[in-house]
Design a protein around this motif. Structure first.
Motif, PDB file in Angstrom:
ATOM      1  N   ASP A   7      15.694  -1.623  64.386  1.00 22.43           N
ATOM      2  CA  ASP A   7      16.928  -1.362  65.130  1.00 22.43           C
ATOM      3  C   ASP A   7      16.755  -0.189  66.084  1.00 22.43           C
ATOM      4  O   ASP A   7      17.175  -0.241  67.235  1.00 22.43           O
ATOM      5  CB  ASP A   7      18.099  -1.080  64.185  1.00 22.43           C
ATOM      6  N   SER A   8      16.123   0.878  65.608  1.00 18.74           N
ATOM      7  CA  SER A   8      15.974   2.058  66.461  1.00 18.74           C
ATOM      8  C   SER A   8      14.919   1.854  67.548  1.00 18.74           C
ATOM      9  O   SER A   8      15.089   2.317  68.668  1.00 18.74           O
ATOM     10  CB  SER A   8      15.652   3.298  65.623  1.00 18.74           C
ATOM     11  N   GLU A   9      13.849   1.151  67.253  1.00 24.72           N
ATOM     12  CA  GLU A   9      12.756   0.972  68.218  1.00 24.72           C
ATOM     13  C   GLU A   9      13.037  -0.110  69.256  1.00 24.72           C
ATOM     14  O   GLU A   9      12.478  -0.072  70.345  1.00 24.72           O
ATOM     15  CB  GLU A   9      11.456   0.643  67.482  1.00 24.72           C
ATOM     16  N   LEU A  10      13.858  -1.085  68.911  1.00 28.94           N
ATOM     17  CA  LEU A  10      14.101  -2.206  69.827  1.00 28.94           C
ATOM     18  C   LEU A  10      15.403  -2.082  70.609  1.00 28.94           C
ATOM     19  O   LEU A  10      15.699  -2.924  71.457  1.00 28.94           O
ATOM     20  CB  LEU A  10      14.074  -3.531  69.064  1.00 28.94           C
ATOM     21  N   CYS A  11      16.153  -1.041  70.343  1.00 28.82           N
ATOM     22  CA  CYS A  11      17.422  -0.827  71.037  1.00 28.82           C
ATOM     23  C   CYS A  11      17.183  -0.790  72.550  1.00 28.82           C
ATOM     24  O   CYS A  11      16.242  -0.161  73.022  1.00 28.82           O
ATOM     25  CB  CYS A  11      18.044   0.476  70.554  1.00 28.82           C
ATOM     26  N   SER A  12      18.010  -1.493  73.288  1.00 33.31           N
ATOM     27  CA  SER A  12      17.944  -1.545  74.756  1.00 33.31           C
ATOM     28  C   SER A  12      16.666  -2.189  75.282  1.00 33.31           C
ATOM     29  O   SER A  12      16.210  -1.868  76.373  1.00 33.31           O
ATOM     30  CB  SER A  12      18.115  -0.150  75.362  1.00 33.31           C
ATOM     31  N   THR A  13      16.075  -3.081  74.504  1.00 33.04           N
ATOM     32  CA  THR A  13      14.923  -3.859  74.979  1.00 33.04           C
ATOM     33  C   THR A  13      15.341  -5.326  75.029  1.00 33.04           C
ATOM     34  O   THR A  13      16.445  -5.686  74.616  1.00 33.04           O
ATOM     35  CB  THR A  13      13.706  -3.718  74.037  1.00 33.04           C
ATOM     36  N   ALA A  14      14.455  -6.169  75.487  1.00 36.04           N
ATOM     37  CA  ALA A  14      14.730  -7.614  75.543  1.00 36.04           C
ATOM     38  C   ALA A  14      14.860  -8.224  74.154  1.00 36.04           C
ATOM     39  O   ALA A  14      15.359  -9.336  74.005  1.00 36.04           O
ATOM     40  CB  ALA A  14      13.612  -8.319  76.313  1.00 36.04           C
ATOM     41  N   TRP A  15      14.440  -7.490  73.131  1.00 31.99           N
ATOM     42  CA  TRP A  15      14.416  -8.037  71.773  1.00 31.99           C
ATOM     43  C   TRP A  15      15.491  -7.454  70.869  1.00 31.99           C
ATOM     44  O   TRP A  15      15.447  -7.624  69.654  1.00 31.99           O
ATOM     45  CB  TRP A  15      13.036  -7.810  71.154  1.00 31.99           C
ATOM     46  N   ASP A  16      16.482  -6.771  71.437  1.00 30.75           N
ATOM     47  CA  ASP A  16      17.481  -6.102  70.596  1.00 30.75           C
ATOM     48  C   ASP A  16      18.689  -6.968  70.239  1.00 30.75           C
ATOM     49  O   ASP A  16      19.623  -6.483  69.616  1.00 30.75           O
ATOM     50  CB  ASP A  16      17.935  -4.776  71.214  1.00 30.75           C
ATOM     51  N   SER A  17      18.675  -8.252  70.609  1.00 33.16           N
ATOM     52  CA  SER A  17      19.836  -9.105  70.321  1.00 33.16           C
ATOM     53  C   SER A  17      19.459 -10.412  69.648  1.00 33.16           C
ATOM     54  O   SER A  17      19.680 -11.503  70.193  1.00 33.16           O
ATOM     55  CB  SER A  17      20.584  -9.401  71.619  1.00 33.16           C
ATOM     56  N   PRO A  18      18.904 -10.348  68.452  1.00 32.57           N
ATOM     57  CA  PRO A  18      18.617 -11.610  67.771  1.00 32.57           C
ATOM     58  C   PRO A  18      19.914 -12.299  67.347  1.00 32.57           C
ATOM     59  O   PRO A  18      20.944 -11.652  67.171  1.00 32.57           O
ATOM     60  CB  PRO A  18      17.797 -11.185  66.550  1.00 32.57           C
ATOM     61  N   VAL A  19      19.836 -13.606  67.211  1.00 33.39           N
ATOM     62  CA  VAL A  19      20.984 -14.393  66.744  1.00 33.39           C
ATOM     63  C   VAL A  19      21.173 -14.198  65.247  1.00 33.39           C
ATOM     64  O   VAL A  19      22.291 -14.167  64.744  1.00 33.39           O
ATOM     65  CB  VAL A  19      20.746 -15.896  67.032  1.00 33.39           C
ATOM     66  N   GLU A  20      20.047 -14.018  64.553  1.00 36.67           N
ATOM     67  CA  GLU A  20      20.088 -13.959  63.098  1.00 36.67           C
ATOM     68  C   GLU A  20      18.853 -13.222  62.598  1.00 36.67           C
ATOM     69  O   GLU A  20      17.781 -13.332  63.172  1.00 36.67           O
ATOM     70  CB  GLU A  20      20.092 -15.410  62.583  1.00 36.67           C
ATOM     71  N   VAL A  21      19.020 -12.469  61.525  1.00 40.73           N
ATOM     72  CA  VAL A  21      17.901 -11.840  60.831  1.00 40.73           C
ATOM     73  C   VAL A  21      18.017 -12.251  59.370  1.00 40.73           C
ATOM     74  O   VAL A  21      19.027 -11.990  58.720  1.00 40.73           O
ATOM     75  CB  VAL A  21      17.923 -10.302  60.962  1.00 40.73           C
ATOM     76  N   LEU A  22      16.987 -12.935  58.889  1.00 43.58           N
ATOM     77  CA  LEU A  22      16.981 -13.421  57.506  1.00 43.58           C
ATOM     78  C   LEU A  22      16.018 -12.583  56.678  1.00 43.58           C
ATOM     79  O   LEU A  22      14.977 -12.149  57.170  1.00 43.58           O
ATOM     80  CB  LEU A  22      16.536 -14.883  57.463  1.00 43.58           C
ATOM     81  N   ARG A  23      16.369 -12.407  55.427  1.00 43.51           N
ATOM     82  CA  ARG A  23      15.494 -11.739  54.459  1.00 43.51           C
ATOM     83  C   ARG A  23      15.242 -12.720  53.319  1.00 43.51           C
ATOM     84  O   ARG A  23      16.181 -13.325  52.812  1.00 43.51           O
ATOM     85  CB  ARG A  23      16.184 -10.531  53.848  1.00 43.51           C
ATOM     86  N   TYR A  24      13.980 -12.857  52.919  1.00 45.03           N
ATOM     87  CA  TYR A  24      13.709 -13.689  51.747  1.00 45.03           C
ATOM     88  C   TYR A  24      12.367 -13.320  51.142  1.00 45.03           C
ATOM     89  O   TYR A  24      11.544 -12.629  51.751  1.00 45.03           O
ATOM     90  CB  TYR A  24      13.775 -15.186  52.103  1.00 45.03           C
ATOM     91  N   TRP A  25      12.180 -13.776  49.931  1.00 46.90           N
ATOM     92  CA  TRP A  25      10.932 -13.577  49.203  1.00 46.90           C
ATOM     93  C   TRP A  25      10.134 -14.865  49.327  1.00 46.90           C
ATOM     94  O   TRP A  25      10.682 -15.952  49.182  1.00 46.90           O
ATOM     95  CB  TRP A  25      11.205 -13.291  47.727  1.00 46.90           C
ATOM     96  N   ASP A  26       8.828 -14.740  49.561  1.00 39.23           N
ATOM     97  CA  ASP A  26       7.987 -15.923  49.720  1.00 39.23           C
ATOM     98  C   ASP A  26       6.662 -15.697  49.015  1.00 39.23           C
ATOM     99  O   ASP A  26       5.886 -14.845  49.406  1.00 39.23           O
ATOM    100  CB  ASP A  26       7.779 -16.210  51.197  1.00 39.23           C
ATOM    101  N   ALA A  27       6.406 -16.497  48.001  1.00 36.72           N
ATOM    102  CA  ALA A  27       5.182 -16.362  47.218  1.00 36.72           C
ATOM    103  C   ALA A  27       3.972 -16.882  47.975  1.00 36.72           C
ATOM    104  O   ALA A  27       2.829 -16.560  47.650  1.00 36.72           O
ATOM    105  CB  ALA A  27       5.315 -17.112  45.899  1.00 36.72           C
TER     106      ALA A  27
END
Length: 102
Positions: free
Chosen positions: A78-98
């Protein structure tokens, strides 16, 4: 061992200059490559994770990263991508993957 994965999703229609009539628009691929490199650099530089892949779907670009800590990785991004082309994702998912890379 399970791995924490953050998946960052972008709406293809929101990518600057994208041609909606071209399914493999070079601008989308350039956006993907630059986003993966930038986000990987932020996470790796902070010892928080690394990139593991990206998928293009009909309407979304999905970028995946293995992280050591969900909260710390998201705060750093959030802090590093603020005001860049990548600061507006539609969704951020978190999950565990074995199955993700060791």
């Amino acid at each position: 061992m399970d791995h924490r994965v953050i998946e960052i999703c972008y709406d293809l229609d929101a990518i600057p200059g994208r041609n909606p009539d071209d399914p493999i628009d070079p601008r989308v691929l350039k956006f993907r490559d630059r986003a993966m490199a930038r986000i990987h650099g932020v996470l790796e530089g902070g010892g928080l994770g690394r990139g593991i892949g990206a998928d293009l779907e009909d309407d979304r670009l999905r970028l995946r990263f293995v992280v050591t800590d969900f909260d710390a990785a998201e705060i750093r991004l959030d802090s590093e991508l603020c005001s860049t082309a990548w600061d507006s994702p539609v969704e951020v998912l978190r999950y565990w993957d074995a199955k993700q890379a060791a």
